[in-house]
Design a protein around this motif. Structure first.
Motif, PDB file in Angstrom:
ATOM      1  N   GLY A  32      16.942  11.521   5.018  1.00  0.00           N
ATOM      2  CA  GLY A  32      16.510  12.275   6.185  1.00  0.00           C
ATOM      3  C   GLY A  32      16.624  11.471   7.464  1.00  0.00           C
ATOM      4  O   GLY A  32      16.820  12.024   8.542  1.00  0.00           O
ATOM      5  N   THR A  33      16.480  10.150   7.340  1.00  0.00           N
ATOM      6  CA  THR A  33      16.616   9.238   8.474  1.00  0.00           C
ATOM      7  C   THR A  33      16.842   7.839   7.916  1.00  0.00           C
ATOM      8  O   THR A  33      16.496   7.556   6.766  1.00  0.00           O
ATOM      9  N   ARG A  34      17.396   6.963   8.752  1.00  0.00           N
ATOM     10  CA  ARG A  34      17.468   5.551   8.393  1.00  0.00           C
ATOM     11  C   ARG A  34      16.517   4.708   9.233  1.00  0.00           C
ATOM     12  O   ARG A  34      16.527   3.484   9.146  1.00  0.00           O
ATOM     13  N   ASP A  35      15.662   5.387   9.989  1.00  0.00           N
ATOM     14  CA  ASP A  35      14.648   4.662  10.761  1.00  0.00           C
ATOM     15  C   ASP A  35      13.555   4.156   9.824  1.00  0.00           C
ATOM     16  O   ASP A  35      13.177   4.827   8.857  1.00  0.00           O
ATOM     17  N   ASP A  36      13.027   2.989  10.132  1.00  0.00           N
ATOM     18  CA  ASP A  36      11.898   2.448   9.370  1.00  0.00           C
ATOM     19  C   ASP A  36      10.620   2.950  10.031  1.00  0.00           C
ATOM     20  O   ASP A  36       9.915   2.211  10.713  1.00  0.00           O
ATOM     21  N   PHE A  37      10.343   4.256   9.850  1.00  0.00           N
ATOM     22  CA  PHE A  37       9.200   4.835  10.533  1.00  0.00           C
ATOM     23  C   PHE A  37       8.044   5.053   9.566  1.00  0.00           C
ATOM     24  O   PHE A  37       8.196   4.995   8.344  1.00  0.00           O
ATOM     25  N   LEU A  38       6.894   5.308  10.107  1.00  0.00           N
ATOM     26  CA  LEU A  38       5.678   5.442   9.311  1.00  0.00           C
ATOM     27  C   LEU A  38       5.632   6.801   8.623  1.00  0.00           C
ATOM     28  O   LEU A  38       5.568   7.847   9.292  1.00  0.00           O
ATOM     29  N   ILE A  39       5.684   6.791   7.317  1.00  0.00           N
ATOM     30  CA  ILE A  39       5.515   7.999   6.516  1.00  0.00           C
ATOM     31  C   ILE A  39       4.060   8.034   6.075  1.00  0.00           C
ATOM     32  O   ILE A  39       3.579   7.116   5.414  1.00  0.00           O
ATOM     33  N   ALA A  40       3.369   9.072   6.440  1.00  0.00           N
ATOM     34  CA  ALA A  40       1.923   9.107   6.226  1.00  0.00           C
ATOM     35  C   ALA A  40       1.551   8.932   4.762  1.00  0.00           C
ATOM     36  O   ALA A  40       0.486   8.389   4.449  1.00  0.00           O
ATOM     37  N   SER A  41       2.432   9.363   3.845  1.00  0.00           N
ATOM     38  CA  SER A  41       2.112   9.230   2.421  1.00  0.00           C
ATOM     39  C   SER A  41       2.127   7.781   1.956  1.00  0.00           C
ATOM     40  O   SER A  41       1.708   7.486   0.835  1.00  0.00           O
ATOM     41  N   ALA A  42       2.617   6.871   2.808  1.00  0.00           N
ATOM     42  CA  ALA A  42       2.603   5.445   2.450  1.00  0.00           C
ATOM     43  C   ALA A  42       1.290   4.774   2.807  1.00  0.00           C
ATOM     44  O   ALA A  42       1.050   3.629   2.418  1.00  0.00           O
ATOM     45  N   CYS A  43       0.431   5.470   3.548  1.00  0.00           N
ATOM     46  CA  CYS A  43      -0.780   4.834   4.064  1.00  0.00           C
ATOM     47  C   CYS A  43      -1.858   4.655   3.011  1.00  0.00           C
ATOM     48  O   CYS A  43      -2.775   3.847   3.195  1.00  0.00           O
ATOM     49  N   LEU A  44      -1.802   5.454   1.944  1.00  0.00           N
ATOM     50  CA  LEU A  44      -2.844   5.430   0.930  1.00  0.00           C
ATOM     51  C   LEU A  44      -2.226   5.348  -0.449  1.00  0.00           C
ATOM     52  O   LEU A  44      -1.000   5.362  -0.606  1.00  0.00           O
ATOM     53  N   ASN A  45      -3.057   5.302  -1.457  1.00  0.00           N
ATOM     54  CA  ASN A  45      -2.590   5.274  -2.848  1.00  0.00           C
ATOM     55  C   ASN A  45      -2.651   6.679  -3.441  1.00  0.00           C
ATOM     56  O   ASN A  45      -2.054   7.597  -2.921  1.00  0.00           O
ATOM     57  N   SER A  46      -3.424   6.850  -4.512  1.00  0.00           N
ATOM     58  CA  SER A  46      -3.446   8.132  -5.212  1.00  0.00           C
ATOM     59  C   SER A  46      -4.005   9.253  -4.353  1.00  0.00           C
ATOM     60  O   SER A  46      -3.651  10.419  -4.549  1.00  0.00           O
ATOM     61  N   THR A  47      -4.869   8.937  -3.410  1.00  0.00           N
ATOM     62  CA  THR A  47      -5.515   9.991  -2.632  1.00  0.00           C
ATOM     63  C   THR A  47      -4.565  10.712  -1.677  1.00  0.00           C
ATOM     64  O   THR A  47      -4.953  11.688  -1.044  1.00  0.00           O
TER      65      THR A  47
END
Length: 830
Positions: free
Chosen positions: A663-678
């Protein structure tokens, strides 16, 4: 009353010689009716039938074959009592069952002539699966394989089961056709199918078998070459004797008179039939034993609808039910129900094949119609023969499905136009056709596995809310539930054991990090600020997948980072924003560095879907290790005898420059990376521990039910889904920009990781985790040493700075860093 001798025998010398019948009864059930050989339902079901009773010689202008055997029991060219058609199929099925014994089988009918006959055979023997070949190009279906038919007017046969696993198995295969002439088509089909999915036993079933002794010898040699048992069954065998120069003789006959015109045109009406969306209306994409009861109920329901319309407008008149080309079985069953209810009814279908029409006693094709194909092909012609009832004025009830419900159907030269011009009253009955994608998605694992009971049992998929917090339609987890296992270990001790080589990271789990109020507030802000950017990347990569892999795809996320992305891609495709909605299956499977992908999960996917349709999805690329792992694992699986899967990894973000579809090659913040299982359905990262995972079991994971109060998984999904409308106009340009760019992976991310490893004297690249997502993982699940950032205050890693502060991890600014940030794992003393 004796039958009129066939016109083609008397005038052209075409002789049909009877060989052998395979049933027994009296001959008085065969009688003449206005030059056509007519049969009773009882004679077909239980009686001895000669070649002359089953077929009549006709003609066609075809440079490969000038004669045509017109079946009296098939309901194709001749209006036929539907109970006779079903009776012939039932008797043929009984002969098939005698060969099979009690064994399970898959049945394949040949398009277009034997689609209904094949379905009759499958229903009678209670086959686990019935499929017919098709000549229709359905854009929503994937063609599994195909074969060619040499003498036919339309030669290509396509097989489009949904999913592939209902057909791609090693069960005995029953191939059904109306006739075997030389056997060449049948053996070519067997060769093609055997090369695709080898089987040890084939049964060729036909109404008539006209092979010569030389043909049979050639056929037996071909069977021996394949190393498979091939049985043949038929209602009667015989031989066709053709005069010399027949092709030239037929070519020189006067042009046939088609499309008769009456002094007064007939009427035209239309009725929309109800049909359940989850019940296949025929065998084009496969029908299972489990579909049969619902099919029977649905046919009875539409028969009641049609009967009510006929009573209201055409009370007391006979009806000829006309199916459209391959759509034979459902109209046949409808005709049978009308006949059983007391309406005089006959059945036949349109066809793609031109034949010679001659209004002479003893010739079977007395009247003909040529019309423009209603499907989108303005140059194609279709045909209908006879469509009349001696001494009666029948209503012509034409049953079609949506691809034939086009302006061409009623335009000048279309089917309705030519039929009403002949004086016939026409009622078009429009049947909702099956969407192969919806049909595929709606079939449960148990239904799909039913046609192959001898296959090795596989575990079942898990679904929310019993496992995970996602909706059951969002994802099927191919995992073993380890929720009750004690797998969490002290983070530092766990890291020490991993680095010492005495434990693998996948054998245990870190304690789940629970954010404080400040971090949770930051997550909410990050999600709100990035929702549209995330939505655009999701839509872009989803559209790229469909553009390059087709609509019949199956998303398979690499748990767990890939799972939210797979859920979102599925949500985009099913939303129908900017395109027709696509119902796409979505699974989550485990892949473990140095251990490969879950082979049992691959077995499951190969059994339930066409392996070529599988698209592996992940959240982002770090340095590209999982990309390497996936390729190596799929190669090893195939080398061990498994199916061949496409190893292309599809990701939301590719900062490592190691995949082609993103979708992109930018190293941007994906919100699903901020937490673990939650933020990942309350499911842990996957576990591969031999004390808990036995042979034939999926890799495992835990469902953290106790964290339901902190779960934001569906908040993320719903927030991004809500942003789809806002970014929809940007999607075509974003897709085009990627398609027009140089997408060749250069693995520049890996090179930058190697550079950092050397500069910081780190023993292995495994301890260097590049990118926002991987850096977050280091801080949440590992023992971090330090964090490198390209900019001190970049918004992409505000949450990382919070996490680093909470764990007393230094943050170092490196302006020329290839990624937005990197997390370095601390090397512990052993």
């Amino acid at each position: 009353m004796s039958a009129v001798r066939p016109w083609a025998t008397v005038h052209l010398g075409i002789e049909l010689h009877h060989g052998e019948s395979f049933v027994a009864c009296s001959a008085e059930d065969v009688r003449a009716d206005d030059g056509f050989v007519a049969l009773s339902a009882e004679s077909v079901a239980t009686g001895e039938l000669s070649i002359g009773a089953l077929v009549q010689p006709g003609l066609r202008r075809n440079p490969r074959r000038a004669h045509l055997l017109v079946s009296t029991v098939l309901g194709k060219h001749l209006p036929t009592d539907p109970r006779i058609v079903i009776g012939a199929g039932n008797r043929l099925a009984d002969l098939v069952r005698e060969v099979l014994g009690a064994r399970e089988a898959v049945v394949l009918g040949f398009a277009e002539t034997a689609t209904g006959l094949g379905h009759c055979v499958a229903a009678r023997i209670d086959a686990g699966c019935y499929l017919h070949s098709t000549r229709r190009h359905e854009p929503r279906a994937t063609t599994l394989t195909g074969f060619e038919e040499g003498h036919s007017h339309a030669t290509s046969h396509l097989l489009q089961p949904a999913p592939a696993a209902i057909f791609a198995n090693d069960l005995p295969l029953v191939l059904v056709d109306d006739e075997i002439s030389t056997g060449d088509t049948a053996i070519d089909a067997v060769r093609a199918l055997h090369a695709f999915a080898p089987r040890s036993h084939y049964v060729l079933a036909s109404l008539v078998d006209m092979r010569t002794p030389a043909d049979r010898i050639k056929f037996e040699a071909a069977a021996a070459e394949l190393g498979a048992r091939i049985d043949t069954v038929c209602l009667a065998s015989g031989r066709t004797e053709l005069p010399a120069e027949l092709i030239e003789t037929v070519t020189n006959l006067p042009d046939p008179q088609l499309n008769p015109v009456a002094a007064q045109p007939g009427s035209y009406g239309r009725v929309e039939l109800s049909w359940p969306a989850d019940v296949p209306e025929g065998g084009r994409h496969g029908t299972l034993r489990s579909d049969n009861a619902a099919f029977d109920v649905a046919v009875k329901s539409i028969a009641d609808e049609v009967n009510a319309r006929l009573e209201a407008e055409f009370a007391g008149r006979p009806v000829i039910v006309i199916g459209h080309e391959e759509l034979m079985y459902l109209p046949l069953r409808l005709a049978a129900d009308l006949a059983d209810a007391g309406t005089p009814t006959r059945f036949q279908t349109t066809t793609r094949s031109p034949a010679y029409v001659l209004d002479e006693p003893g010739y079977p094709l007395r009247r003909g119609f040529r019309f423009t194909a209603p499907e989108p092909d303005p140059t194609a012609q279709r045909y209908l023969y006879n469509a009349q009832w001696p001494d009666a004025d029948p209503v012509l009830l034409v049953v079609i499905d949506p691809p034939a419900d086009t302006p061409e159907l009623v335009a000048p030269g279309g089917l309705v136009d030519v039929l009403t011009a002949s004086g016939a009253d026409v009622l078009i009955a429009v049947l909702p056709g099956a969407n192969p994608r919806a049909l595929h998605a709606g079939r449960t694992a148990e239904q799909v596995a039913a046609p192959a009971p001898r296959a090795r049992p596989l575990p079942s998929a898990l679904h929310g809310p019993e496992f995970g917090s996602y909706a059951p339609e969002d994802v099927s987890w191919l995992l073993k539930d380890l929720s009750d296992a004690d797998l969490e270990a002290d983070v530092t001790e766990r890291e020490r054991r991993i680095q010492a080589g005495v434990a693998h990271y996948a054998e245990s789990l870190p304690v789940e990090f629970q954010p404080d109020a400040e971090y949770r507030e930051l997550f909410d802000r990050v999600l709100a600020d990035s929702a549209e950017r995330l939505a655009l990347a999701v839509a872009t990569v989803a559209e790229l997948v469909v553009a390059e892999r087709g609509e019949n795809v199956v998303l398979v996320s690499l748990a767990r980072a890939g799972t939210p992305v797979g859920v979102l891609m599925r949500r985009w495709l099913v939303s129908g924003i900017g395109r027709e909605p696509l119902v796409v299956p979505h699974y989550a499977v485990s892949i473990v560095r140095d251990r490969g992908i879950d082979a049992v999960a691959l077995d499951y996917l190969a059994r339930h879907h066409d392996p070529a349709s599988i698209v592996f999805v992940d959240g982002w690329t770090g340095k590209g290790a999982i990309t390497h792992e996936l390729t190596a694992a799929l190669d090893a699986y195939h080398a061990a005898g498994g199916a061949r899967f496409n190893d292309e990894l599809v990701v939301l973000a590719d900062p490592a420059n190691c995949v082609r579809t993103y979708g992109t090659r930018d190293d941007f913040l994906i919100a699903s990376a901020c937490l673990n299982s939650t933020v990942s359905g309350l499911v842990s990262r996957t576990v591969l521990n031999e004390t808990l995972i036995g042979p034939g079991e999926f890799h495992g994971a835990k469902f953290y039910r106790d964290l339901i109060g902190a779960d934001v998984s569906n908040q993320l999904i719903n927030t991004v889904t809500a942003a789809f409308g806002a970014i929809s106009d940007q999607v075509p340009a974003a897709v085009a920009a990627i398609q027009d760019s140089d997408r060749t992976p250069d693995w520049s991310g890996w090179a930058s990781v190697e550079k950092v490893r050397a500069e910081y004297d780190i023993s292995t690249v495994n301890y260097v985790k590049p990118g926002v997502g991987e850096t977050t993982r280091v801080l949440l699940r590992r023992v971090p040493w330090r964090v490198l950032v390209r900019e001190a205050d970049a918004p992409e890693h505000a949450h990382i700075r919070l996490l680093a502060a909470a764990r007393n991890v230094p943050v170092e600014v490196v302006p020329d860093l290839a990624y937005s940030c990197m997390g370095l794992i601390k090397e512990l003393p052993r």
